[in-house]
Design a protein around this motif. Structure first.
Motif, PDB file in Angstrom:
ATOM      1  N   ASP A 236     117.082   1.417  -9.256  1.00 43.60           N
ATOM      2  CA  ASP A 236     116.981   1.427 -10.720  1.00 43.60           C
ATOM      3  C   ASP A 236     115.625   2.006 -11.119  1.00 43.60           C
ATOM      4  N   PRO A 237     115.466   3.327 -11.113  1.00 38.12           N
ATOM      5  CA  PRO A 237     114.188   3.951 -11.469  1.00 38.12           C
ATOM      6  C   PRO A 237     113.807   3.624 -12.910  1.00 38.12           C
ATOM      7  N   PRO A 238     112.520   3.723 -13.249  1.00 37.90           N
ATOM      8  CA  PRO A 238     112.052   3.282 -14.566  1.00 37.90           C
ATOM      9  C   PRO A 238     112.341   4.258 -15.697  1.00 37.90           C
ATOM     10  N   TYR A 239     112.942   5.403 -15.424  1.00 35.97           N
ATOM     11  CA  TYR A 239     113.082   6.438 -16.447  1.00 35.97           C
ATOM     12  C   TYR A 239     114.223   6.150 -17.421  1.00 35.97           C
ATOM     13  N   HIS A 240     115.370   5.701 -16.926  1.00 33.43           N
ATOM     14  CA  HIS A 240     116.516   5.343 -17.773  1.00 33.43           C
ATOM     15  C   HIS A 240     116.902   6.498 -18.696  1.00 33.43           C
ATOM     16  N   ALA A 241     116.853   7.694 -18.142  1.00 35.90           N
ATOM     17  CA  ALA A 241     117.150   8.927 -18.873  1.00 35.90           C
ATOM     18  C   ALA A 241     117.336  10.030 -17.834  1.00 35.90           C
ATOM     19  N   PRO A 242     117.833  11.194 -18.241  1.00 37.40           N
ATOM     20  CA  PRO A 242     117.935  12.303 -17.289  1.00 37.40           C
ATOM     21  C   PRO A 242     116.562  12.742 -16.776  1.00 37.40           C
ATOM     22  N   VAL A 243     116.471  12.993 -15.473  1.00 37.78           N
ATOM     23  CA  VAL A 243     115.239  13.465 -14.840  1.00 37.78           C
ATOM     24  C   VAL A 243     115.562  14.747 -14.080  1.00 37.78           C
ATOM     25  N   PHE A 244     114.825  15.821 -14.371  1.00 38.59           N
ATOM     26  CA  PHE A 244     115.029  17.107 -13.717  1.00 38.59           C
ATOM     27  C   PHE A 244     113.904  17.322 -12.699  1.00 38.59           C
ATOM     28  N   VAL A 245     114.278  17.559 -11.453  1.00 42.94           N
ATOM     29  CA  VAL A 245     113.323  17.704 -10.361  1.00 42.94           C
ATOM     30  C   VAL A 245     113.255  19.173  -9.950  1.00 42.94           C
ATOM     31  N   LEU A 246     112.063  19.770 -10.061  1.00 44.69           N
ATOM     32  CA  LEU A 246     111.865  21.158  -9.652  1.00 44.69           C
ATOM     33  C   LEU A 246     111.850  21.255  -8.130  1.00 44.69           C
ATOM     34  N   THR A 247     112.616  22.176  -7.582  1.00 46.46           N
ATOM     35  CA  THR A 247     112.699  22.314  -6.136  1.00 46.46           C
ATOM     36  C   THR A 247     113.147  23.723  -5.783  1.00 46.46           C
ATOM     37  N   HIS A 248     112.915  24.104  -4.540  1.00 47.30           N
ATOM     38  CA  HIS A 248     113.440  25.372  -4.027  1.00 47.30           C
ATOM     39  C   HIS A 248     114.710  25.159  -3.197  1.00 47.30           C
ATOM     40  N   TYR A 249     115.127  23.894  -3.055  1.00 46.69           N
ATOM     41  CA  TYR A 249     116.243  23.569  -2.173  1.00 46.69           C
ATOM     42  C   TYR A 249     117.338  22.855  -2.974  1.00 46.69           C
ATOM     43  N   PRO A 250     118.511  23.457  -3.103  1.00 47.61           N
ATOM     44  CA  PRO A 250     119.589  22.846  -3.898  1.00 47.61           C
ATOM     45  C   PRO A 250     120.020  21.495  -3.338  1.00 47.61           C
TER      46      PRO A 250
ATOM     47  N   ALA B 149     122.858  18.069  -4.761  1.00 45.76           N
ATOM     48  CA  ALA B 149     123.697  17.508  -5.811  1.00 45.76           C
ATOM     49  C   ALA B 149     122.925  16.472  -6.616  1.00 45.76           C
ATOM     50  N   PRO B 150     123.280  16.289  -7.901  1.00 42.70           N
ATOM     51  CA  PRO B 150     122.608  15.275  -8.719  1.00 42.70           C
ATOM     52  C   PRO B 150     122.750  13.876  -8.115  1.00 42.70           C
ATOM     53  N   LEU B 151     121.744  13.035  -8.394  1.00 44.53           N
ATOM     54  CA  LEU B 151     121.727  11.660  -7.901  1.00 44.53           C
ATOM     55  C   LEU B 151     121.852  10.724  -9.099  1.00 44.53           C
ATOM     56  N   VAL B 152     122.959  10.034  -9.197  1.00 43.38           N
ATOM     57  CA  VAL B 152     123.193   9.106 -10.305  1.00 43.38           C
ATOM     58  C   VAL B 152     122.717   7.726  -9.868  1.00 43.38           C
ATOM     59  N   MET B 153     121.725   7.195 -10.583  1.00 44.09           N
ATOM     60  CA  MET B 153     121.122   5.920 -10.239  1.00 44.09           C
ATOM     61  C   MET B 153     121.532   4.851 -11.248  1.00 44.09           C
ATOM     62  N   GLN B 154     121.131   3.630 -11.002  1.00 48.14           N
ATOM     63  CA  GLN B 154     121.377   2.552 -11.947  1.00 48.14           C
ATOM     64  C   GLN B 154     120.456   2.683 -13.160  1.00 48.14           C
ATOM     65  N   GLY B 155     120.871   2.087 -14.273  1.00 43.72           N
ATOM     66  CA  GLY B 155     120.006   2.008 -15.440  1.00 43.72           C
ATOM     67  C   GLY B 155     119.960   3.257 -16.293  1.00 43.72           C
ATOM     68  N   GLY B 156     120.825   4.242 -16.013  1.00 40.84           N
ATOM     69  CA  GLY B 156     120.867   5.439 -16.845  1.00 40.84           C
ATOM     70  C   GLY B 156     120.073   6.620 -16.339  1.00 40.84           C
ATOM     71  N   THR B 157     119.406   6.486 -15.185  1.00 39.45           N
ATOM     72  CA  THR B 157     118.653   7.606 -14.609  1.00 39.45           C
ATOM     73  C   THR B 157     119.565   8.476 -13.748  1.00 39.45           C
ATOM     74  N   THR B 158     119.552   9.776 -13.998  1.00 43.86           N
ATOM     75  CA  THR B 158     120.190  10.747 -13.118  1.00 43.86           C
ATOM     76  C   THR B 158     119.164  11.801 -12.738  1.00 43.86           C
ATOM     77  N   PHE B 159     118.954  11.990 -11.436  1.00 47.55           N
ATOM     78  CA  PHE B 159     118.056  13.031 -10.954  1.00 47.55           C
ATOM     79  C   PHE B 159     118.866  14.314 -10.745  1.00 47.55           C
ATOM     80  N   THR B 160     118.519  15.356 -11.487  1.00 43.49           N
ATOM     81  CA  THR B 160     119.150  16.662 -11.335  1.00 43.49           C
ATOM     82  C   THR B 160     118.164  17.593 -10.675  1.00 43.49           C
ATOM     83  N   LEU B 161     118.501  18.119  -9.515  1.00 43.23           N
ATOM     84  CA  LEU B 161     117.624  18.984  -8.743  1.00 43.23           C
ATOM     85  C   LEU B 161     117.821  20.427  -9.195  1.00 43.23           C
ATOM     86  N   VAL B 162     116.742  21.062  -9.694  1.00 43.83           N
ATOM     87  CA  VAL B 162     116.836  22.363 -10.349  1.00 43.83           C
ATOM     88  C   VAL B 162     116.031  23.399  -9.566  1.00 43.83           C
TER      89      VAL B 162
END
Length: 234
Positions: free
Chosen positions: A82-96, A98-111
């Motif tokens: 349950d990360p503290p963000y509770h909102a969409p989080v976009f992670v900058l990366t060079h390596y694709p 899939a998105p990570l759906v966490m508890q509490g409304g946080t989704t990590f999208t790797l871009v």
């Protein structure tokens, strides 16, 4: 829509220590930058709360985890289920990945599309709330250099690291102007906005250290809690 960035820094301008690792997420000695949050949460409640108000967040690969190169699919961030963000989080990366759906409304999208495309994705989902650049230092520098941050809050802690990741290196061209003053315990905060930079200083360390910090890029004045503005030539 305002784009903000909250960054903890030492009095000598480093946003992390050397040798980031699983054991040292902020680098060696970097945990001292966060003492104001964890040792004095009541005194700094307003500053802590302000960090978690965004409708979307952007962070770099190093902020998300210690790994480099191809992804370890077991890694889902430093923060547990349950990360503290509770909102969409976009992670900058060079390596694709899939998105990570966490508890509490946080989704990590790797871009992998770069900083401009990433901020457009964040704006699209943030609604009428701000977009926050969550770090680390290299990511914040990229967005500052591109003129894409509206408000940068530098939380200057009562610590000197001596080495590590400098936040403002190479950004001497930025024009700063004082916007506001807030005083809390154990913290110095600078906030910079697309057209404004805020700096809040709440450190009991003394004004002299802050003066030295500001003189590194030869702008503005000081007080215990400063707000600096990035005029962008205006």
């Amino acid at each position: 829509m305002t784009v903000t960035c909250d960054m903890m820094v030492a009095e000598d301008g480093y946003a992390a220590g050397v040798n980031q690792s699983l054991q040292h997420p902020l680098g060696e000695g970097g945990e001292r930058l966060a003492r104001w949050r964890f040792e004095r949460p009541d005194e700094n409640a307003a500053e802590i709360a302000a960090i978690a108000t965004a409708g979307a967040y952007i962070m770099g690969r190093n902020m998300f985890g210690p790994g480099r190169g191809e992804w370890d699919d077991e890694w889902t961030g430093w923060w547990g289920d349950d990360p503290p963000y509770h909102a969409p989080v976009f992670v900058l990366t060079h390596y694709p990945r899939a998105p990570l759906v966490m508890q509490g409304g946080t989704t990590f999208t790797l871009v992998t599309a770069g900083i401009e495309a990433t901020i457009e994705q964040a704006r699209a989902v943030a609604g009428d709330r701000e977009v926050a650049i969550a770090g680390g230092a290299a990511t914040a520098r990229q967005y500052l250099a591109a003129g894409l941050i509206d408000e940068l809050r530098l939380h200057v802690a009562a610590a000197v690291l001596g080495a590590g990741e400098p936040l403002l290196a190479g950004l001497e061209h930025l024009t700063l102007a004082i916007m506001s003053l807030v005083i809390t315990v154990g913290l110095v905060l600078f906030a910079i906005a697309g057209q404004a930079w805020y700096v809040w200083v709440a450190s009991a360390v003394g004004a002299a250290a802050l003066v030295a910090f500001l003189l590194l890029f030869q702008r503005a004045r000081f007080k215990r809690m400063l707000a600096l503005r990035h005029a962008n030539g205006a």
